[in-house]
Scaffold this motif. Sequence first.
Motif, PDB file in Angstrom:
ATOM      1  N   VAL A   1       5.737   4.009  -1.859  1.00  0.00           N
ATOM      2  CA  VAL A   1       6.121   2.699  -1.321  1.00  0.00           C
ATOM      3  C   VAL A   1       6.499   1.745  -2.450  1.00  0.00           C
ATOM      4  CG1 VAL A   1       5.423   0.800   0.186  1.00  0.00           C
ATOM      5  CG2 VAL A   1       4.594   3.097   0.644  1.00  0.00           C
ATOM      6  N   ASP A   2       6.010   2.022  -3.656  1.00  0.00           N
ATOM      7  CA  ASP A   2       6.393   1.200  -4.804  1.00  0.00           C
ATOM      8  C   ASP A   2       7.882   1.282  -5.101  1.00  0.00           C
ATOM      9  OD1 ASP A   2       5.458   3.878  -5.438  1.00  0.00           O
ATOM     10  OD2 ASP A   2       5.870   3.428  -7.538  1.00  0.00           O
ATOM     11  N   HIS A   3       8.564   2.319  -4.595  1.00  0.00           N
ATOM     12  CA  HIS A   3      10.010   2.441  -4.782  1.00  0.00           C
ATOM     13  C   HIS A   3      10.779   1.512  -3.853  1.00  0.00           C
ATOM     14  CE1 HIS A   3       9.946   6.764  -6.651  1.00  0.00           C
ATOM     15  NE2 HIS A   3       8.941   6.020  -7.062  1.00  0.00           N
TER      16      HIS A   3
ATOM     17  N   SER B   1       4.299  -4.114  -7.948  1.00  0.00           N
ATOM     18  CA  SER B   1       3.508  -4.945  -8.865  1.00  0.00           C
ATOM     19  C   SER B   1       2.095  -4.407  -9.033  1.00  0.00           C
ATOM     20  CB  SER B   1       3.454  -6.388  -8.353  1.00  0.00           C
ATOM     21  OG  SER B   1       2.672  -6.490  -7.160  1.00  0.00           O
ATOM     22  N   LEU B   2       1.626  -3.621  -8.061  1.00  0.00           N
ATOM     23  CA  LEU B   2       0.285  -3.049  -8.160  1.00  0.00           C
ATOM     24  C   LEU B   2       0.177  -2.088  -9.349  1.00  0.00           C
ATOM     25  CD1 LEU B   2      -2.527  -2.680  -6.839  1.00  0.00           C
ATOM     26  CD2 LEU B   2      -1.509  -0.927  -5.376  1.00  0.00           C
TER      27      LEU B   2
ATOM     28  N   ASP C   1       2.783   7.987  -7.754  1.00  0.00           N
ATOM     29  CA  ASP C   1       3.381   6.969  -6.891  1.00  0.00           C
ATOM     30  C   ASP C   1       2.273   6.103  -6.318  1.00  0.00           C
ATOM     31  OD1 ASP C   1       2.143   8.465  -4.935  1.00  0.00           O
ATOM     32  OD2 ASP C   1       3.934   8.847  -3.745  1.00  0.00           O
ATOM     33  N   VAL C   2       2.678   5.122  -5.513  1.00  0.00           N
ATOM     34  CA  VAL C   2       1.732   4.336  -4.724  1.00  0.00           C
ATOM     35  C   VAL C   2       1.875   4.776  -3.275  1.00  0.00           C
ATOM     36  CG1 VAL C   2       0.950   2.063  -3.998  1.00  0.00           C
ATOM     37  CG2 VAL C   2       1.879   2.371  -6.308  1.00  0.00           C
TER      38      VAL C   2
ATOM     39  N   THR D   1      14.006  -1.902 -10.809  1.00  0.00           N
ATOM     40  CA  THR D   1      13.802  -1.357  -9.472  1.00  0.00           C
ATOM     41  C   THR D   1      12.523  -0.535  -9.446  1.00  0.00           C
ATOM     42  OG1 THR D   1      16.163  -1.296  -8.950  1.00  0.00           O
ATOM     43  CG2 THR D   1      14.742   0.241  -7.759  1.00  0.00           C
ATOM     44  N   GLY D   2      11.726  -0.707  -8.398  1.00  0.00           N
ATOM     45  CA  GLY D   2      10.454  -0.009  -8.278  1.00  0.00           C
ATOM     46  C   GLY D   2      10.628   1.499  -8.373  1.00  0.00           C
TER      47      GLY D   2
END
Length: 379
Positions: free
Chosen positions: A88-90, A97-98, A112-113, A307-308
């Motif tokens: 989801v960080d993408h 930001s986490l 990843d997140v 970009t994430g």
Amino acid sequence: MLTLTLSEFSLDDFLANYWQQKPVLIRQGFPAFSDLISPNELAGLACESQIDSRLIYKQSGKWQAENGPFESYEHLGERDWTLVVQAVDHWSPEVASLVRAFSFIPKWRLDDVMISFAAPGGGVGPHIDLYDVFICQGSGSRRWRVGDRGNHRQFAAHAALLHTDPFEPIIDEVLTAGDILYIPPGFPHEGVSLESSMSFSVGFRSKSASDMLSGLADYLIDNELGGTLISDPQRRMHQHQGHINAGDFALIKQQMQTILNDDEIMMNFVGCHLSKTKCELDLQALDFPINETELRKNLQQTDLIRTGGLRCFYLDDSISQGICYVNGERYEFGADCSATVLALCDEDNLSLAALEQGLQHAAFVKALTQWVNDGYWYF
């Protein structure tokens, strides 16, 4: 900006005594933490075909798993199901930001997140992960049980779910918003939602030797390297046709070791291989590309944001030459750009001051302009 708060030990203590050694619960690691994305937004991401998502639930006492994308969730009822969405960080700058809160671990280890929304009673079952994970509790609460490392039997509860037998917990706690549970590889664990809840899992994973060697083989083929054959002039007469003798075995090992000992090949392979993303990026290429003049003008007004999920790395032995690796590609900008390359790889936001050195060099300006047009960085 999220800041990790450790009240019982320092980061140095954590790395010395917990990282890859034993699990630990960090109460209020993120004080006053609130969800970085809403359950509805998460459900919306799981409707997209390019995003990896799963629904996990029980039906007639048996575990079930479905892969997204999903069109509806109405059939699931009010209890005992979980939606899991990867990387989801993408797709969310707020979730990306986490990752910065865990920057004491290098980003080449970042997986990843993953975010899960669980209805009351929801979970994914008892299982063992092969990676490090920081489970950050968002809204709601979940009970987490963690067992010790050991000879735990694993079995397929479903074709897509590898579970483990019941275990005795060494941690049995309820997490509420802001609590963080760190679990190293190999420790069985299970979380069960006590109410509707959100969980944000920051995973770190190293590559296996088989993955690295497979990637190295692809890299050598793609770059037409490693094609030298074994040469053995004046060899002695062979006595047994089916025998790979010790001398020949040593030649074979030496042939392969020559590649591994070639620092230039290995640095470029490692940089390219580790900077590739395993999941798609939310690249929003510009409909109307900007030119280099417009890039400079925009930088005078605002920072560039990465970009994430975009991965950018450098190595000790080549950073002095301004060499970096961005999303699987090697770039060399020269020694005068080394400070800018450091900022490019280390920082998520790039100011005009951070880029000033590189902006004096045409090759860097050209590459940066292309990256912005491709959506790697945005204003």
